[in-house]
Design an enzyme around this catalytic site. Structure first.
Site, mmCIF file in Angstrom:
data_model
loop_
_atom_site.group_PDB
_atom_site.id
_atom_site.type_symbol
_atom_site.label_atom_id
_atom_site.label_comp_id
_atom_site.label_asym_id
_atom_site.label_seq_id
_atom_site.Cartn_x
_atom_site.Cartn_y
_atom_site.Cartn_z
ATOM 1 C CE LYS A 1 -10.211 48.539 52.796
ATOM 2 N NZ LYS A 1 -9.227 47.586 52.299
ATOM 3 C CG ASP B 1 -23.097 39.561 51.368
ATOM 4 O OD1 ASP B 1 -22.175 40.272 51.780
ATOM 5 O OD2 ASP B 1 -22.917 38.414 50.905
ATOM 6 N NE ARG C 1 -25.862 45.801 53.596
ATOM 7 C CZ ARG C 1 -24.630 45.928 53.136
ATOM 8 N NH1 ARG C 1 -23.639 45.281 53.742
ATOM 9 N NH2 ARG C 1 -24.367 46.687 52.108
ATOM 10 C CG ASP D 1 -22.892 32.646 57.025
ATOM 11 O OD1 ASP D 1 -23.319 33.808 56.856
ATOM 12 O OD2 ASP D 1 -21.704 32.334 56.871
ATOM 13 C CE LYS E 1 -25.480 35.710 60.007
ATOM 14 N NZ LYS E 1 -24.215 35.102 59.552
ATOM 15 C CG ASN F 1 -20.539 35.873 61.271
ATOM 16 O OD1 ASN F 1 -19.903 34.836 61.072
ATOM 17 N ND2 ASN F 1 -21.139 36.507 60.295
#
EC number: 7.6.2.1
Length: 1219
Positions: free
Chosen positions: A626, A743, A850, A432, A856, A879
């Site tokens: 946001k 990310d 992403r 990660d 994963k 996660n």
């Protein structure tokens, strides 16, 4: 103020708030009549009925539910013995020994039954006791939990303390501050007047941040014990399920049907925080609670060595059967042919065992006898010795002070000892990013507001980038000054040193101390600050000094609120209906403003944004939003795109700096449009169906349109200490690293550069669906077309990547594969995943961006099953649990995101940097120790077992044993197990500092050099040679010649005791020669085992002949006085060591292994006397490393050399008259 007075005071306050008729910002809904109930709850999956405050109705079916008693034990009193025995005899070796133990009770057994049964009982018994102790600990933990007390309504408004195990569905309970919830509860009221409470869910999802829960408005008056005298209600809801984040049901109360959602549900094992008390009614109890529905046994993991050990035992079993068959056939033939002439055996009056007329039966009996006798080829004590050794290895890992994180007071912890040796065989690490490579401590660093970039700090990634580009410090400072826009008058930006504030590392005088009001777009800046302060779910807490601190659900959200406060917009209070902000106006005055929260549109991975609908003090309604920039930009109005291009440019720069970004936008909503939308939104909220979440997303999307962009935030998730150095060391060790992150691509790439996973000369292969063809297909709104085009695009990119590697691949060319989550959806399909794996394994670094938690785990499974090599997954958040459990080895990092990753892991460490020592040092040691230890176990048993076979052949397979029964029983448990256990615990082929200085030695484990079949067979061959020498040399010494002074030859007991002594010496001296690192314990165990044999044979020999049998005074009267005995022991030991010693000498001289060279370098100080040899060994790792800063520097040096060579060539041409 007493509890009753406080409750009455709170009740008056609640009444005042209830009359306001305001909806909660998160889920308080209006009441509906029963006739208007939006949906029936009673279909499949929604059949549960709970009678509130009427637990007695749940004593009988169909409403009888499970009790609240919870058990996590593996066994109980009834099942312990059968299940424990089943677990033990699943092992092939134990099953064999059980069979031989049964045969030992028959007349065919060559030795007494106790000598076979007792060792087996000891080995199995110790393992069962270990299981019992572990399960007893679980039982005590369960007992402690089940005996916790909670206040339960006993009738007439009286609450009594009741043990958790006696709580029943329908009970009304009162839970007080800092107590755990005993079951899954529907929250009815709390000590707060607006019916909220704060909950810590760390035991459920690993998150340490507090969550806000809210009761239904209709039950707010149930605020004291007396209120429950006549309270009744009926809950109809979903059946027990493991989903922690959803709940569908309704409460029938006071003539109304009230929808219930997850905001009203308090889950078992959550803890009540910052709230004096709550009242709730039990919905699910015991194993029907959501936490227990999620509980599952961790996946069963076995190391590759342990799995291969089964194959070796099968191999030895086949040899055993062959030996037994050879003995049986030979005995049958000789019985048939020669027995009639052996008159002294009385063939005319004998048993079936020697009957020449029944030779086939005699052969079968001999086969069974040999099957029992040769069982010593299979080491009975191997498994238990392995367990003891691995437990000790785990303890040494736990106590390694160099893997202790002082900052968090967290040591390394081996949560399982079964996989120690796997640590030394890791081929690929799947990591990660956030919280693992980075700190997960977000600092607000930069912002883009109204098309202007603010913030002049240097991030770690920018610093690493500058170092990568070989910039000097002066250039670095110049970059810092040029990274922000200059003031309008042309003057530079003032840099002011300020005290560090956690979560805020922003430096720009244009926004600080109220100077934002002087900016050209001051109104836009003010709206930006308001969105930061209002659009959040943070919980404020005021300490004794009046300072406000925040409990946020995520570190970046906490950083936003802290930033707003530092800019002069302090969020200081929250109620169920409002948030309160102290704002600074253009004149620097502090003004308290209330924003009434009308709706909260929560963030999820699908929406990638969150919004709040608020009403300000002027009565205007705003939507503050946001979210991810791609999501926000596509929802902008034409007017709202004024700053879009400038913001995109800034976002690209922030991504290059390794920052996490979010875009901020808003819109003003008129009253009529809001009321119309709110009706749809509330209808979606009150829908009791499985698709309620999707309906909410669709309704939310209706209002999150026509937005006006105000800017973007950029927060830094800093690299953890020592990450680049650790990655470099792992690269030198030959380990591949894949990064799996949520990310975006740009951020992941720049973090990759910062930690040296990527380097400038790497050729990047990017697989993405951000293509014009995909966008064109999406505009058609045809899902099947989009999927088809997307799959073709991914396939084409993967094939193109393979072609690029094939064409451009060379010695100095390395590739990096970067793929996003959307592409992975198709790349992981059955018909394409092999294509992905082939490309990925040819690349030096792989970044998956992403990605979801499920992806994963799927990527981890692909690497594990596709490569067939050992994979290690490391992460710190909930996660990451999927990939941690899927990998061969799971490492959890005790970080900000909680402990769920740690709880699911096999090993836990405080920071990523400790992975270097865990693998390169402990992993290498554990692998070599276990591999050599198992090989040695088989070696010593072959030495011992084959002497029995030779004696059987020598005596025409008579079934007579060479050794005393107790000699046989104690060989594996007393005279040879302790030395090998000490070896497994303490052996070091090279010290830790050498492992770290020459990490390429780690590849010995990855290549499985010490546990390949050739090495295993070599050890077995060595054992075979040892057995031949032990038997025939002793037989030669004690054969036909006179042994006693009166001319008598040596008898069976002398021959057997002498041969047994030589075997004990041979196997222990062999281990001493194979040992590289001696401690006092190893000396004690090796030589102590030999001494123990002499003590035993003396003491045992003085026992009664009925006990000692053939060992009666054999040492004191027959062996010790004879020089022949001592000479035989010495000669056999030296002769047996000669083959191994000769092989090692030639190997070290002609074909040395890495550890041989390093031992020579270390012990002979070759780093000083032979620097060339030292640097050659160091260069091995550098040449193979494809990433890490060592490889980066090496690549840079090669590039400079090429340039210098090119320049020299050009100068030579010029000198020769060339152009």
């Amino acid at each position: 103020m007493g509890l009753d007075q406080r409750q009455k005071h709170d009740k008056r306050k609640r009444t005042k708030i209830r009359l306001s008729k305001l909806y909660s910002y998160a889920c308080v809904r209006p009441s509906f009549d029963v006739a208007e109930s939006p949906a029936d709850v009673g279909g499949p999956g929604f059949s549960r009925v709970v009678f509130c405050n009427q637990a007695e109705r749940h004593r009988t079916k169909p409403f009888k539910y499970q009790s609240n008693y919870v058990s996590t034990t593996k066994y109980n009193i009834v099942t312990f013995l059968p299940k424990a025995l089943y677990e033990q005899f699943r092992r092939l070796a134990n099953m064999y020994f059980l069979f031989t133990a049964a045969l030992s009770l028959t007349p065919l057994a060559p030795f007494s039954a106790p000598s076979v049964i007792l060792p087996l009982a000891f080995v199995v018994g110790v393992s069962i006791i270990k299981e019992a102790i572990e399960d007893w600990r679980r039982f005590l933990q369960d007992k402690n939990v089940n005996n916790r007390k909670v206040k339960v309504h006993a009738g007439n408004g009286e609450f009594l303390d009741v043990e958790w195990q006696n709580v029943r569905v329908g009970d009304v309970v009162q839970v007080q501050k800092d107590e755990f919830f005993p079951a899954d509860l529907l929250m009815l009221s709390s000590s707060y007047p607006d019916g909220v409470c704060y909950v810590e869910t760390m035991n459920l999802d690993g998150e340490t941040n507090l969550k806000l829960k809210k009761t239904l408005e209709a039950t707010l008056e149930l605020d004291g014990d007396d209120e429950f005298k006549g309270f009744t209600g009926t809950i109809r809801c979903e059946d027990p399920n493991p989903n922690l984040y959803s709940f569908i049901g309704n409460l029938e109360y006071d003539g109304s049907v009230l929808p219930i959602g997850p905001q009203q549900i308090l889950l078992r094992d959550s803890k009540l925080r910052n709230t004096q008390y709550i009242y709730g009614v039990v919905i699910f109890s015991g194993h029907e609670t959501k936490v227990m529905q999620n509980a599952m046994d961790p996946p069963s993991k076995r190391s590759r060595i342990e799995r291969k050990m089964d194959s070796i035992i099968c191999f030895l079993f086949i040899i055993l059967v062959i030996l037994s068959l050879v003995g049986g056939i030979a005995f049958g033939i000789r019985t048939k042919v020669d027995m009639p002439s052996w008159w002294y055996l009385r063939p005319d009056d004998t048993s079936n065992y020697y009957n020449p007329d029944k030779a086939s039966l005699s052969a079968f009996y001999q086969l069974i006898t040999g099957f029992i006798l040769y069982g010593y080829l299979i080491p009975i004590s191997l498994y238990i010795t392995l367990e003891v050794v691995k437990l000790m290895q785990a303890r040494l890992i736990n106590q390694d002070i160099l893997m202790y994180n002082e900052e968090t007071d967290i040591p390394a912890h081996a949560r399982t000892s079964n996989l120690n040796e796997e640590l030394g065989q890791v081929d690929t690490i799947l990591s990660d990013k956030t919280g693992t490579l980075t700190c997960n401590q977000m600092d607000f660093v930069k912002s883009s507001i109204g098309g202007v970039s603010y913030g002049v700090g240097i991030t770690e990634v920018e610093r690493a980038t500058a170092n990568r580009m070989k910039k000097h410090n002066k250039e670095l400072n110049d970059m810092a000054l040029n990274s922000a826009d200059q003031a309008a008058d042309g003057e530079g930006i003032e840099m002011i040193e300020r005290p560090h504030v956690k979560g805020f590392n922003f430096s720009d005088s244009r926004l600080m101390d109220g100077k934002w009001a002087l900016e050209e777009k001051a109104e836009v800046i003010q709206m930006f600050m308001r969105i930061l302060a209002v659009c959040q779910t943070v919980i404020p807490e005021e300490n004794d000094e009046g300072r406000i601190s925040y409990e946020a659900e995520s570190p970046d959200e906490g950083a936003f609120v802290v930033a707003a406060r530092e800019f002069g917009f302090e969020f200081f209070k929250r109620t169920q209906t409002s948030v309160y902000i102290r704002e600074s106006d253009s004149l620097g005055r502090k003004i308290e403003r209330e924003y009434k929260i009308l709706n909260l549109l929560e963030f999820n991975s699908t929406r990638k944004r969150m919004s709040v609908v608020v009403r300000d003090q002027d009565g205007r309604i705003y939507l503050f939003c946001k979210g991810a920039d791609s999501v926000i930009f596509e929802r902008l109005s034409k007017v709202g795109k004024e700053f879009e291009e400038a913001t995109k440019l800034h976002l690209a720069n922030y991504g290059d700096a390794g920052l996490r970004t979010l875009a901020l936008a808003y819109r003003e909503v008129n009253e009529a449009d809001y009321e119309k939308w709110n009706d749809l939104f509330m209808k979606a909220k009150t829908t009791i169906a499985s698709d309620r979440d999707s309906m909410l997303d669709q309704t939310s999307d209706m209002i999150e349109r026509e937005l006006i962009l105000v800017g973007a935030t950029a927060v830094e998730d800093k690299l953890q200490k020592g990450v680049p150095e650790c990655i470099d060391k792992l690269a030198l060790a030959g380990i591949k690293i894949w990064v799996l992150t949520g990310d975006k691509v740009e951020t992941a790439i720049n973090i990759g550069f910062a930690c040296s996973l990527l380097r400038q000369d790497m050729k990047q292969i990017i697989v993405s669906l951000d293509l014009p063809a995909i966008k064109s297909a999406e505009e058609l709104h045809d899902k099947s077309t989009v999927m088809k085009v997307s799959k073709e695009a991914v396939k084409k990119q993967l094939i193109s990547g393979q072609q690029q590697v094939a064409v451009d691949g060379g010695i100095d060319t390395v590739f990096a594969l970067i793929i996003d989550g959307k592409s992975l959806v198709y790349a992981l399909e059955e018909d394409m995943k092999e294509l992905l794996l082939q490309l990925a394994t040819k690349c030096a670094a792989v970044l998956c961006c992403r990605v979801s938690p499920k992806q994963k785990a799927m990527v981890t499974r692909l690497v594990k099953e596709g490569t067939g090599k050992t994979t290690l997954a490391i992460g710190d958040g909930a996660n990451d649990v999927g990939m941690i459990q899927e990998a061969d080895i799971g490492i959890g990092i005790s970080g900000v995101e909680g402990m769920q990753a740690v709880m699911a892991s096999d090993f836990s460490i405080g920071q990523f940097r400790f992975l270097e020592r865990l693998l390169v040092v402990h992993g290498h040691w554990c692998y070599k120790r276990i591999a050599t230890m198992i090989c040695y176990f088989f070696y010593k048993n072959i030495v011992f077992g084959f002497t029995l076979f030779y004696y059987q052949a020598y005596t025409t397979y008579s079934g007579q044993t060479l050794y005393n029964d107790w000699f046989l029983s104690l060989f594996n448990t007393l005279f040879s197990s302790l030395p090998v256990a000490a070896y497994g615990m303490f052996e070091q082929d090279v010290p830790a500092r050498v492992c770290l200085e020459f990490p390429s030695i780690y590849q010995q484990g990855v290549q499985n050099m010490f546990f390949k079949w050739d090495r295993i067979l070599a050890w077995m061959g060595n054992g075979l040679i040892g057995s031949v020498l032990c038997f025939f040399m002793v037989l030669g010494v004690f054969g036909q010649g006179a042994y006693r002074h009166d001319g008598q030859v040596s008898e069976l007991q002398v021959l057997g005791a002498t041969m047994y002594t030589t075997v004990v010496w041979v196997v222990n001296v062999q281990l001493a020669i194979a040992t590289s690192y001696f401690t006092f314990i190893q000396h004690l165990f090796i030589w102590g085992s030999v001494a123990l044999w002499y003590i035993f044979i003396i003491v045992f020999g003085f026992m009664s002949p009925s006990v000692s049998t053939t060992a009666y005074r054999v040492f004191t009267e027959a062996l010790a006085p004879s020089p022949r005995f001592w000479i035989a022991v010495l000669l056999v030991t030296v002769a047996s060591m000669a083959p191994y010693f000769t092989f090692i000498v030639f190997q070290r001289r002609l074909a040395p292994k890495d550890h041989h060279i390093l031992q020579e370098l270390m012990y002979l100080n070759k780093h000083a006397t032979d620097t060339e040899m030292w640097f050659m060994e160091r260069k091995k790792a550098v040449e193979k490393a494809a990433f890490g800063f060592t490889a980066r520097v090496d690549a840079r040096v090669r590039e400079i050399r090429k340039r210098m060579h090119g320049n020299a060539y050009n100068h030579q041409n010029i000198g020769n008259g060339g152009v």
